[in-house]
Structures are given as C-alpha cells and as structure tokens.
Enzyme design. Sequence first.
Site: not given
Ligand code: ATP
Length: 437
Positions: A212, A214, A220-221, A361, A364, A411
């Site tokens: 990602r 981001e 947590r990211h 979270e 999803s 996470r």
């Molecule tokens: P968030 O809203 O916390 O950024 P997301 O909605 O982008 O998460 P999803 O795309 O649904 O997350 O990804 C599924 C799962 O992967 C999330 O529920 C979370 O546990 C994990 N996750 C998502 N982004 C990250 C990240 N940048 N680093 C670590 N874990 C992540």
Amino acid sequence: MKIFVNELENYVDKEITFSGFVDAVRDKKWVMFVILRDSTGKVQMTLEKSEESNSSMLELMKNTTVESTIRVTGKVVSNEAVKLGGLEIIPTNIEVTSEAEALPFDFNNLDGVNIDTRMDYRWLDMRNPRNTLIRQVESCLTEGMREYLYKNHFTEIHSPKLIGTASESGSEVFEVKYFDREAYLAQSPQFYKQMALAGGLDRVFEVGPVFRAENSNTNRHATEFTGFDLEFAHIDSYEDVMSLEEDLLIAGLSKVKDVYGEKIKEVFGCEVIVPKKPFPRIKLGDLYKELHDRYNFEIPTEDIGDMNAEAEKLTFKLAQELYQSEFMFVVDYAATKRPFYHMRDKDGKLQGYDLIWRGVEITSGAQREHRYEELVKNAKEKGLTKDVEFYLQFFKYGCPPHGGFGIGLDRMTMLLLGLSGIKETQFLFRGPNRLNP
Ligand code: ATP
C-alpha cells in the site's frame, strides 16, 4: 540434525552435539558456567576447573565473546541444582562456529534503545526473547488458521504481486519499472482469489505480501504487510462469510492459547481470549447513535458511511460494555465508501462488513458481486473501466456466488500481544521512511 533446548530432556545420560549462541559466561573460582541459547530456550554447560581435561576448553571459552556460536559435544546430565530446567551439558569438545564482535546495544535490555536503532540491527533486536516470541506466536496463529482451512476444503494459492494495471479500490499502488513499461505492486490478492473460484476451486486462501503506497505514519499502517486472505464459493449471504471468519479466528486463537497462552501472559502480561460464536453485529447507523449517546462522539462529515480510528476505538468500548466481547462486526457501510466488487442488495445496501478487534479494524469482508452485468455497472459508477477490464472477464463464463475477506496478519499479532505498534510487530517493518534492512 540439530537438537533443540526443549528436546534435551529426552537425552539425559546420552552423548550429544548441541549448537547455539553463547548467551552468557559465568567464570567462577572452581567452575565455569556457559549459558547456551537457541530459539527454544537456554541450557547450562558446566566446566569444572579441577578437571585436567577441561583446560583447553576453559581457555577457549575464556576468549569467546558472548553471542558467538559454538558446537558442543558432551553428555546431558540431570542436576536438580541447575535452575535452567534441571539439566546441564558436560562437554568433551567445543568448537567455535562463529565469533561475535562487541554488540551495538544490549538486546536483553531494550529500554531506552531507540526504535530505529533496533530496526537497523533487527537481527540483534530479535534475539530478545520477547521478540523471538512475537515471531513464534504469529507463526502459531497462522498455523492454527491454516489447519482450519485445510480441514474445510480450502486450497492455498499464490497469486502474482507484479501486476499490469493499477486496479481496484482507492488505495494507492506502488509503480515499478518493468523493462520498458510500468507495472504495479498488488495492493491485495482480491481479483486473483476470485479468479481462482471462477477457475473451479471452491475455496481458496493466500497468506502473502500486500503493498500500500499510503504515506501514513500511524501505529497500524505499513507500506508492506502480510495479508491473510480467503474467498469461498456457493454462499447465501455475507452472514456465511462472517460465520466462517468467526470459526477461523476461534481456531487460530485457540491454537495460540494452547501453545503459548502461559508464555504470553508471563512475557506480555496479557490474556489470550478465545471468543465465542456469534460475535456481536451492529449496523453503522446504530453504532453512530450509540457512540453519540454514550460517548458524545460525532462522526466527521467526510467519514459518514464509514469508520475512523476514533470510532473503532470506541466500538471496542461499546462491544465490551454491551456484549462483553472483544470483537464487533460492523455492517451497513455506505456503498460509496466500499470497492465496486462488494455486492449490494436490491435496495443498494452493501453486503459487507468490517471486523473490529480491541479497537482496531482487522478485516474487511463481503459477499462479492458475481453477476457480470451488475459488476460492470458498479465499476462504471466508480469510474473504473479500462483497469478492471481483465477482471470483469472472469465473470462471463459462469462464476458461483461467493464472498471472502482479508485479515491484516501483522495487525492481528500486534493486537493479540498488546504491542505498541506495527513497527515492532513486523519481522521487517516497511514504512514511508524505511526500506532497510
Ligand atoms: P485501514 O482503513 O485501517 O487503512 P483498509 O480499509 O485500507 O484499512 P483493507 O483494504 O480492507 O483495509 O485491508 C484488509 C485488512 O488489512 C485491514 O482490515 C487491516 O487489518 C489490514 N491492513 C490494511 N491496510 C494496512 C496497512 N497499511 N498496514 C497493515 N495492515 C493493513
């Protein structure tokens, strides 16, 4: 093959060869104790100074630095006076297999050591038993969940991480140079999990890297993390998906509790709680109302139809107060806030959910849209056309109703052990400012 510390009790009075790190040397007047360590624990090696035959080994160990590795041949002896497991090794031969230089910091006492210094020397940082345990617990959790899936007709797949189009949802993707064109790093295995179902595998899962782009520096990211993703066919609704996730988590957490529950309590001071089925569910609208009435929380306008970090934190509080649960499924998200492949019902209501655990979270999930025409319509609505063209083809030649979810494994481990951040949880953290080691 190597014998591990936690197997030594099976070798009492036997001649063995043991290999490991030199954890400590205690040079007493009459005796030298050398503590040896491997990934399963520590054992004492005892060298009596009065024994003529020990002189060269004593000399060798006097000049061997801690954290060097050695190979010892000797006898395993039971001795109640030894605090370390009531066993000791009486050596007849010692060979130094690798010599250690002076360490940049004491990994047994990480208080005050800067987290980035720890990351720079992650392989030393990991020798701290607490950090060793993080890896072992995550491995055990994965094992427990894998076992459950294998028993339930799931096939493990490995999908490509190099992809040709910047597809899917809003998340940013990394671009990479791919010979004379551009490629991207997969931000989830979503499309390929679904393709596997269109390929006739009824149930699939993948544990693999997710990227990602981001630029966020939260606890947590990460820019690369491990996704535990699955998808399965012939479901009736997203209730089936939530139900399977409940079973999967119960299986994973039960395994961790059985194997490491006591150790986790001792080292991290927290309890592994195996949840009971069903986990509570709440509609987003009802959740907003509860959070407002109880905690005076108002969701910011830009997040309406979705959650934010504060809402997730309070959801945990609510789940505990109302249901004595650490988990809470939140449903009824706005379709505008979710990817186009999540199914909506005839009233446009989203057939998906997020799972909140301990205020964060972790998942999803959703029933996916498997009807070609609907999918095309949803993709168009989100302005996605060219990039998802290849994906849409999967649904043209028969594809069963299906759903699935993705768990962020890092996470989950962080929350399970009550760690302060994903940086210290991941084996090797990847964030906006860290690409090494
Ligand atoms: P968030 O809203 O916390 O950024 P997301 O909605 O982008 O998460 P999803 O795309 O649904 O997350 O990804 C599924 C799962 O992967 C999330 O529920 C979370 O546990 C994990 N996750 C998502 N982004 C990250 C990240 N940048 N680093 C670590 N874990 C992540």
